[in-house]
Design a protein around this motif. Sequence first.
Motif, mmCIF file in Angstrom:
data_model
loop_
_atom_site.group_PDB
_atom_site.id
_atom_site.type_symbol
_atom_site.label_atom_id
_atom_site.label_comp_id
_atom_site.label_asym_id
_atom_site.label_seq_id
_atom_site.Cartn_x
_atom_site.Cartn_y
_atom_site.Cartn_z
ATOM 1 N N GLU A 3 0.835 -1.195 0.000
ATOM 2 C CA GLU A 3 0.000 0.000 0.000
ATOM 3 C C GLU A 3 0.874 1.251 0.000
ATOM 4 O OE1 GLU A 3 -2.469 -0.413 3.395
ATOM 5 O OE2 GLU A 3 -3.429 -2.253 2.695
ATOM 6 N N HIS A 4 1.125 1.801 -1.165
ATOM 7 C CA HIS A 4 1.922 3.008 -1.290
ATOM 8 C C HIS A 4 1.074 4.227 -0.911
ATOM 9 C CE1 HIS A 4 4.266 6.228 -3.273
ATOM 10 N NE2 HIS A 4 5.292 5.441 -3.043
ATOM 11 N N PRO A 5 1.682 5.244 -0.264
ATOM 12 C CA PRO A 5 0.908 6.444 0.110
ATOM 13 C C PRO A 5 0.196 7.103 -1.061
ATOM 14 C CG PRO A 5 3.041 6.452 1.219
ATOM 15 C CD PRO A 5 3.059 5.300 0.259
ATOM 16 N N SER A 6 0.703 6.916 -2.275
ATOM 17 C CA SER A 6 0.070 7.507 -3.447
ATOM 18 C C SER A 6 -1.233 6.811 -3.827
ATOM 19 C CB SER A 6 1.035 7.452 -4.636
ATOM 20 O OG SER A 6 1.264 6.103 -5.025
ATOM 21 N N GLY A 7 -1.478 5.643 -3.227
ATOM 22 C CA GLY A 7 -2.651 4.863 -3.586
ATOM 23 C C GLY A 7 -2.366 3.745 -4.563
ATOM 24 N N HIS A 8 -1.172 3.742 -5.155
ATOM 25 C CA HIS A 8 -0.795 2.678 -6.074
ATOM 26 C C HIS A 8 -0.376 1.434 -5.298
ATOM 27 C CE1 HIS A 8 -0.353 6.301 -8.626
ATOM 28 N NE2 HIS A 8 -0.697 5.487 -9.610
ATOM 29 N N VAL A 9 -0.486 0.295 -5.946
ATOM 30 C CA VAL A 9 -0.052 -0.966 -5.355
ATOM 31 C C VAL A 9 1.419 -1.178 -5.693
ATOM 32 C CG1 VAL A 9 -0.375 -3.459 -5.307
ATOM 33 C CG2 VAL A 9 -2.359 -1.954 -5.491
ATOM 34 N N MET A 10 2.275 -1.213 -4.686
ATOM 35 C CA MET A 10 3.713 -1.384 -4.875
ATOM 36 C C MET A 10 4.274 -2.224 -3.740
ATOM 37 S SD MET A 10 4.828 2.544 -5.856
ATOM 38 C CE MET A 10 6.549 2.069 -6.008
ATOM 39 N N ASP A 11 5.312 -3.010 -4.052
ATOM 40 C CA ASP A 11 6.011 -3.755 -3.014
ATOM 41 C C ASP A 11 6.938 -2.810 -2.248
ATOM 42 O OD1 ASP A 11 4.983 -6.348 -3.318
ATOM 43 O OD2 ASP A 11 6.267 -6.727 -5.043
ATOM 44 N N ILE A 12 6.722 -2.682 -0.950
ATOM 45 C CA ILE A 12 7.521 -1.790 -0.119
ATOM 46 C C ILE A 12 7.996 -2.557 1.108
ATOM 47 C CG2 ILE A 12 7.532 0.332 1.243
ATOM 48 C CD1 ILE A 12 5.193 1.303 -0.509
ATOM 49 N N ILE A 13 9.299 -2.485 1.386
ATOM 50 C CA ILE A 13 9.829 -3.062 2.607
ATOM 51 C C ILE A 13 10.439 -1.940 3.438
ATOM 52 C CG2 ILE A 13 10.245 -5.344 1.657
ATOM 53 C CD1 ILE A 13 13.190 -4.624 1.353
ATOM 54 N N GLY A 14 10.441 -2.108 4.750
ATOM 55 C CA GLY A 14 10.963 -1.059 5.613
ATOM 56 C C GLY A 14 11.337 -1.597 6.981
ATOM 57 N N PHE A 15 11.861 -0.690 7.793
ATOM 58 C CA PHE A 15 12.321 -1.008 9.135
ATOM 59 C C PHE A 15 11.643 -0.073 10.114
ATOM 60 C CE2 PHE A 15 15.546 0.166 12.459
ATOM 61 C CZ PHE A 15 15.494 -1.015 13.190
ATOM 62 N N ARG A 16 10.993 -0.652 11.140
ATOM 63 C CA ARG A 16 10.284 0.145 12.145
ATOM 64 C C ARG A 16 10.981 -0.032 13.502
ATOM 65 N NH1 ARG A 16 5.738 -1.918 11.214
ATOM 66 N NH2 ARG A 16 5.050 -0.365 9.702
ATOM 67 N N PRO A 17 11.758 0.955 13.969
ATOM 68 C CA PRO A 17 12.464 0.832 15.253
ATOM 69 C C PRO A 17 11.495 0.653 16.420
ATOM 70 C CG PRO A 17 13.314 2.682 13.984
ATOM 71 C CD PRO A 17 12.051 2.242 13.307
ATOM 72 N N GLN A 18 11.908 -0.166 17.398
ATOM 73 C CA GLN A 18 11.062 -0.421 18.562
ATOM 74 C C GLN A 18 11.785 -0.200 19.891
ATOM 75 O OE1 GLN A 18 10.025 -4.467 17.459
ATOM 76 N NE2 GLN A 18 8.013 -3.821 16.700
ATOM 77 N N ARG A 19 13.061 -0.602 19.974
ATOM 78 C CA ARG A 19 13.793 -0.491 21.236
ATOM 79 C C ARG A 19 15.246 -0.154 20.943
ATOM 80 N NH1 ARG A 19 13.042 -5.596 24.963
ATOM 81 N NH2 ARG A 19 13.497 -4.044 26.569
ATOM 82 N N LEU A 20 15.857 0.606 21.845
ATOM 83 C CA LEU A 20 17.246 1.017 21.689
ATOM 84 C C LEU A 20 18.059 0.591 22.905
ATOM 85 C CD1 LEU A 20 19.481 2.671 20.223
ATOM 86 C CD2 LEU A 20 18.686 4.663 21.534
#
Length: 248
Positions: free
Chosen positions: A150-167
């Motif tokens: 789910e791309h913010p533009s509304g288009h369907v795209m493969d997106i991978i990412g990293f969401r920090p949780q603990r340091l």
Amino acid sequence: MFGLDVLDRLVHELRAAAQARRTERAWGPGVLGCSMWMDDPELIEVLGQMANACVVVTKQPRWRYDGARTEPLKALASSNGLAQQAYHELSELAPLVDGNPVVVGPWHRDWDDNNIGAVREVGFRKVGNHLVPIVHAKIMLLGQMYWTDEHPSGHVMDIIGFRPQRLWIGSANFTKSSRSSLEMGMWTTDPDMLAAARQWLLSLVAISEPLGTGSDSMQPELVPVEYDHDAMVEYMREAAAYSEWDDD
């Protein structure tokens, strides 16, 4: 935590994250870290279980890479790593091609489709008694790797990412010998600290080099790409003309 063997708490939490259930959208834990050096066997082992991992250490004298003690570290550096596309901060960097920066035009979009080694080094190699800047911070940022279409533009795209949780913040180097010293270490979930640590650690990754392969001077492997602006303008002009023709 204060006292002896504070790395045990770090390893314990990383091991728990590595054993957590993985799904298509939450495809495993990610770790970014830095330390003066790393040779602790348990820490190296658990980092190898991460979905994504990259720890930046200070560039060492060449003798430091020899011997059986460094084999696990070198194996980790070559067998696991960081998916560059998951970190937008690294999106405009690429290795040199024939000694020149990658030139990006409208036809070229896979320059950041790289796996960056799980152990990297940065700085200048110490020669003799000459002091050099070192990576003195000992921190580890733990988070979750994710996938979405789910791309913010509304288009369907493969997106991978990293969401920090603990340091993790501590005084102990990521070394076996640090377990015998009086040290401190703690976990925090403070969002400002997580954001600052992410920026800092990825800035180190951006100027890093593969473990044990660089020159004595500082020569980052990744450099900014160059954009072929003329080609992009021409492409957009042709695309606009085609769109007008198609509407007619």
